[in-house]
Every structure is written in structure tokens, then in C-alpha cells.
Design a protein around this motif. Sequence first.
Motif, PDB file in Angstrom:
ATOM      1  N   ALA A  53       0.841  -1.203   0.000  1.00 25.45           N
ATOM      2  CA  ALA A  53       0.000   0.000   0.000  1.00 25.45           C
ATOM      3  C   ALA A  53       0.871   1.247   0.000  1.00 25.45           C
ATOM      4  N   GLU A  54       1.966   1.205   0.737  1.00 22.42           N
ATOM      5  CA  GLU A  54       2.865   2.364   0.768  1.00 22.42           C
ATOM      6  C   GLU A  54       3.396   2.648  -0.642  1.00 22.42           C
ATOM      7  N   ALA A  55       3.806   1.584  -1.339  1.00 22.57           N
ATOM      8  CA  ALA A  55       4.338   1.759  -2.695  1.00 22.57           C
ATOM      9  C   ALA A  55       3.271   2.328  -3.623  1.00 22.57           C
ATOM     10  N   GLU A  56       2.050   1.824  -3.498  1.00 21.99           N
ATOM     11  CA  GLU A  56       0.957   2.292  -4.355  1.00 21.99           C
ATOM     12  C   GLU A  56       0.675   3.786  -4.125  1.00 21.99           C
ATOM     13  N   LEU A  57       0.612   4.174  -2.853  1.00 17.73           N
ATOM     14  CA  LEU A  57       0.311   5.577  -2.539  1.00 17.73           C
ATOM     15  C   LEU A  57       1.486   6.487  -2.914  1.00 17.73           C
ATOM     16  N   LEU A  58       2.704   5.987  -2.744  1.00 12.68           N
ATOM     17  CA  LEU A  58       3.883   6.768  -3.157  1.00 12.68           C
ATOM     18  C   LEU A  58       3.878   6.992  -4.670  1.00 12.68           C
ATOM     19  N   ARG A  59       3.553   5.922  -5.404  1.00 16.77           N
ATOM     20  CA  ARG A  59       3.504   6.033  -6.872  1.00 16.77           C
ATOM     21  C   ARG A  59       2.446   7.053  -7.283  1.00 16.77           C
ATOM     22  N   PHE A  60       1.265   6.918  -6.698  1.00 18.38           N
ATOM     23  CA  PHE A  60       0.158   7.831  -7.027  1.00 18.38           C
ATOM     24  C   PHE A  60       0.550   9.283  -6.722  1.00 18.38           C
ATOM     25  N   ALA A  61       1.068   9.510  -5.509  1.00 18.15           N
ATOM     26  CA  ALA A  61       1.397  10.887  -5.099  1.00 18.15           C
ATOM     27  C   ALA A  61       2.511  11.465  -5.978  1.00 18.15           C
ATOM     28  N   GLY A  62       3.517  10.656  -6.270  1.00 20.28           N
ATOM     29  CA  GLY A  62       4.656  11.128  -7.061  1.00 20.28           C
ATOM     30  C   GLY A  62       4.265  11.439  -8.494  1.00 20.28           C
ATOM     31  N   GLU A  63       3.297  10.686  -9.036  1.00 20.59           N
ATOM     32  CA  GLU A  63       2.847  10.962 -10.402  1.00 20.59           C
ATOM     33  C   GLU A  63       2.102  12.290 -10.478  1.00 20.59           C
ATOM     34  N   LEU A  64       1.299  12.554  -9.438  1.00 26.20           N
ATOM     35  CA  LEU A  64       0.508  13.793  -9.460  1.00 26.20           C
ATOM     36  C   LEU A  64       1.326  15.018  -9.077  1.00 26.20           C
ATOM     37  N   VAL A  65       2.185  14.850  -8.077  1.00 24.40           N
ATOM     38  CA  VAL A  65       3.009  15.972  -7.599  1.00 24.40           C
ATOM     39  C   VAL A  65       4.444  15.460  -7.507  1.00 24.40           C
ATOM     40  N   PRO A  66       5.234  15.653  -8.545  1.00 27.25           N
ATOM     41  CA  PRO A  66       6.587  15.066  -8.576  1.00 27.25           C
ATOM     42  C   PRO A  66       7.421  15.404  -7.336  1.00 27.25           C
ATOM     43  N   ALA A  67       7.178  16.578  -6.719  1.00 25.98           N
ATOM     44  CA  ALA A  67       7.959  16.936  -5.519  1.00 25.98           C
ATOM     45  C   ALA A  67       7.735  15.933  -4.389  1.00 25.98           C
ATOM     46  N   LEU A  68       6.603  15.246  -4.412  1.00 26.01           N
ATOM     47  CA  LEU A  68       6.330  14.279  -3.333  1.00 26.01           C
ATOM     48  C   LEU A  68       7.200  13.031  -3.446  1.00 26.01           C
ATOM     49  N   ALA A  69       7.734  12.790  -4.618  1.00 26.05           N
ATOM     50  CA  ALA A  69       8.619  11.631  -4.772  1.00 26.05           C
ATOM     51  C   ALA A  69       9.868  11.793  -3.900  1.00 26.05           C
ATOM     52  N   ARG A  70      10.204  13.052  -3.542  1.00 23.46           N
ATOM     53  CA  ARG A  70      11.403  13.316  -2.722  1.00 23.46           C
ATOM     54  C   ARG A  70      11.038  13.736  -1.294  1.00 23.46           C
ATOM     55  N   ALA A  71       9.744  13.908  -1.029  1.00 32.31           N
ATOM     56  CA  ALA A  71       9.327  14.409   0.293  1.00 32.31           C
ATOM     57  C   ALA A  71       9.330  13.280   1.326  1.00 32.31           C
ATOM     58  N   PRO A  72       9.781  13.562   2.565  1.00 31.73           N
ATOM     59  CA  PRO A  72       9.758  12.520   3.589  1.00 31.73           C
ATOM     60  C   PRO A  72       8.328  12.122   3.960  1.00 31.73           C
ATOM     61  N   VAL A  73       8.159  10.834   4.213  1.00 29.52           N
ATOM     62  CA  VAL A  73       6.862  10.344   4.708  1.00 29.52           C
ATOM     63  C   VAL A  73       6.916  10.396   6.233  1.00 29.52           C
ATOM     64  N   GLU A  74       6.061  11.216   6.804  1.00 30.17           N
ATOM     65  CA  GLU A  74       6.060  11.403   8.253  1.00 30.17           C
ATOM     66  C   GLU A  74       5.306  10.281   8.970  1.00 30.17           C
ATOM     67  N   HIS A  75       4.263   9.801   8.318  1.00 26.92           N
ATOM     68  CA  HIS A  75       3.419   8.809   8.993  1.00 26.92           C
ATOM     69  C   HIS A  75       2.729   7.938   7.951  1.00 26.92           C
ATOM     70  N   HIS A  76       2.576   6.674   8.285  1.00 21.15           N
ATOM     71  CA  HIS A  76       1.836   5.724   7.449  1.00 21.15           C
ATOM     72  C   HIS A  76       0.953   4.944   8.404  1.00 21.15           C
ATOM     73  N   TRP A  77      -0.333   4.994   8.212  1.00 20.95           N
ATOM     74  CA  TRP A  77      -1.208   4.311   9.159  1.00 20.95           C
ATOM     75  C   TRP A  77      -2.409   3.686   8.457  1.00 20.95           C
ATOM     76  N   ALA A  78      -3.156   2.889   9.237  1.00 23.25           N
ATOM     77  CA  ALA A  78      -4.330   2.205   8.694  1.00 23.25           C
ATOM     78  C   ALA A  78      -5.488   2.311   9.677  1.00 23.25           C
ATOM     79  N   GLY A  79      -6.688   2.360   9.131  1.00 27.26           N
ATOM     80  CA  GLY A  79      -7.899   2.336   9.953  1.00 27.26           C
ATOM     81  C   GLY A  79      -8.896   1.371   9.344  1.00 27.26           C
ATOM     82  N   LEU A  80      -9.896   1.004  10.136  1.00 23.91           N
ATOM     83  CA  LEU A  80     -10.943   0.098   9.643  1.00 23.91           C
ATOM     84  C   LEU A  80     -12.257   0.853   9.499  1.00 23.91           C
ATOM     85  N   ARG A  81     -12.761   0.885   8.270  1.00 26.78           N
ATOM     86  CA  ARG A  81     -14.065   1.520   8.041  1.00 26.78           C
ATOM     87  C   ARG A  81     -15.179   0.516   8.338  1.00 26.78           C
TER      88      ARG A  81
END
Length: 166
Positions: free
Chosen positions: A76-104
Motif C-alpha cells: 500500500a505504501e508503494a501504491e500511494l507513493l507512486r500515485f502521489a509522485g505521479e501527481l506531484v513530482p515533488a512528493l517523490a522526494r518528500a519525507p513520509v512522516e506517517h503511514h497508518w491504517a484504519g478500519l471503516r
Amino acid sequence: MVAGGAWTGRLLAATGWSLPIEPVRGQMLLFQAEPGSLQHMVLAAGHYLIPRRDGRILAGSTLEYTGFDKTTTPEAEAELLRFAGELVPALARAPVEHHWAGLRPGSPHGIPAIGRHPALRNLYINTGHFRNGVVMGPASARLLADLLLGREPILPPADYAPERIG
Ligand SMILES: Cc1cc2nc3c(=O)[nH]c(=O)nc-3n(C[C@H](O)[C@H](O)[C@H](O)COP(=O)(O)OP(=O)(O)OC[C@H]3O[C@@H](n4cnc5c(N)ncnc54)[C@H](O)[C@@H]3O)c2cc1C
């Protein structure tokens, strides 16, 4: 009242009647980005980016039917990183501060169940808001309060009656 989110079905089972509420895991990333990297919320390809005033950017989310498991995954981290980096290339270099999960609290068609238990007439239920529980929270609480107090309901109660899906 039973408002146990994804756990509501388990809780209600003790009453001899239950609802088909299932946990649906969602994972998110929080980026430390420069303020102004993104001006607007973006929805695309089933994911979204939400900028905060301090520059942080939320990237979400996943929809995973994996039971009562709130662990995060590298996939999931890889998927979200890919998505974010494609939309905003600067995010490909931005640190990830937190990665979490919740149950809907997943429910059929995402329509919540709000109202009385069909057998225990002094037990009320407010659950099944799936992906929109924050947005629907105020109106759901208002409808439940209307039912409890015998007021004119803000919404047609039959549309949300727990028996509809139970
Ligand atoms: C990644 C992610 C992103 C989301 N984004 C949005 C969004 O942008 N907008 C939106 O509207 N919604 C969003 N949602 C959905 C929203 O979070 C849910 O719809 C909402 O939280 C449901 O509220 P709830 O009170 O029914 O359940 P919950 O928030 O899950 O609360 C239920 C509570 O009951 C507690 N509980 C369970 N069993 C017991 C017990 N036996 N005794 C005591 N306590 C118990 C649980 O610990 C929990 O705290 C998102 C969800 C996720 C996971």
C-alpha cells in the motif's frame, strides 16, 4: 447505543440479531512537503491528495477487505507513493512522516443503519457509514437524537432503519 464501527456486527451478535457490517481497511500516508506544493485537494484514480495549511499532504487511501487487521503494508505504501509522485513530482522526494491504517465500517451500498434494534426496543444503533462517517456524522447524530426524543426526524427514518439490511 451500539456505535462500534467495524466491530458493530460482532457486538450485536450477542443480542441474537446482527448487521452485515464488515471491516474495510484504509491506509494513508502523510508527507512533509513545502507549503504551497499543492493548492487544492485532488481526487484521481480512486485515490486522493489533501494539502494542509502547514504544507503536509495526506495521500489516501486503500480499500482492503482483510478482516480486523490494522497493520500497514509495504504494497500500500508503494501504491500511494507512486500515485502521489505521479501527481506531484515533488512528493517523490518528500519525507513520509506517517503511514497508518484504519478500519471503516463497511455496509451494503455504504448506507448507514440508524435506529432501534428490532427486538431490544431500548437499544439504538448508529453504524455502517463506510467511507463517509465524518461527513455523515452530524446528520446521523441528529437523526438518532430525533428518534430518541420523538421529534420530527431530519431525514426519512425508514431509509436508514437497521432492519433494512439486518
Ligand atoms: C483511511 C480512512 C480515511 C477516511 N476518510 C474519510 C473522509 O475523508 N471522510 C469521511 O467522512 N470519512 C472518512 N473515513 C471513514 C470514517 O472514518 C468512518 O466512516 C467513521 O470513522 C465511522 O465512525 P464510527 O463512529 O461508526 O466508527 P469508528 O470511528 O470506527 O468508531 C467506533 C469506535 O468503537 C470502538 N469500539 C469497538 N468495539 C468496542 C467495545 N466493545 N467497547 C467500546 N468501544 C468499542 C472502537 O474502538 C472505535 O473507537 C475514512 C476512514 C479511513 C479508514
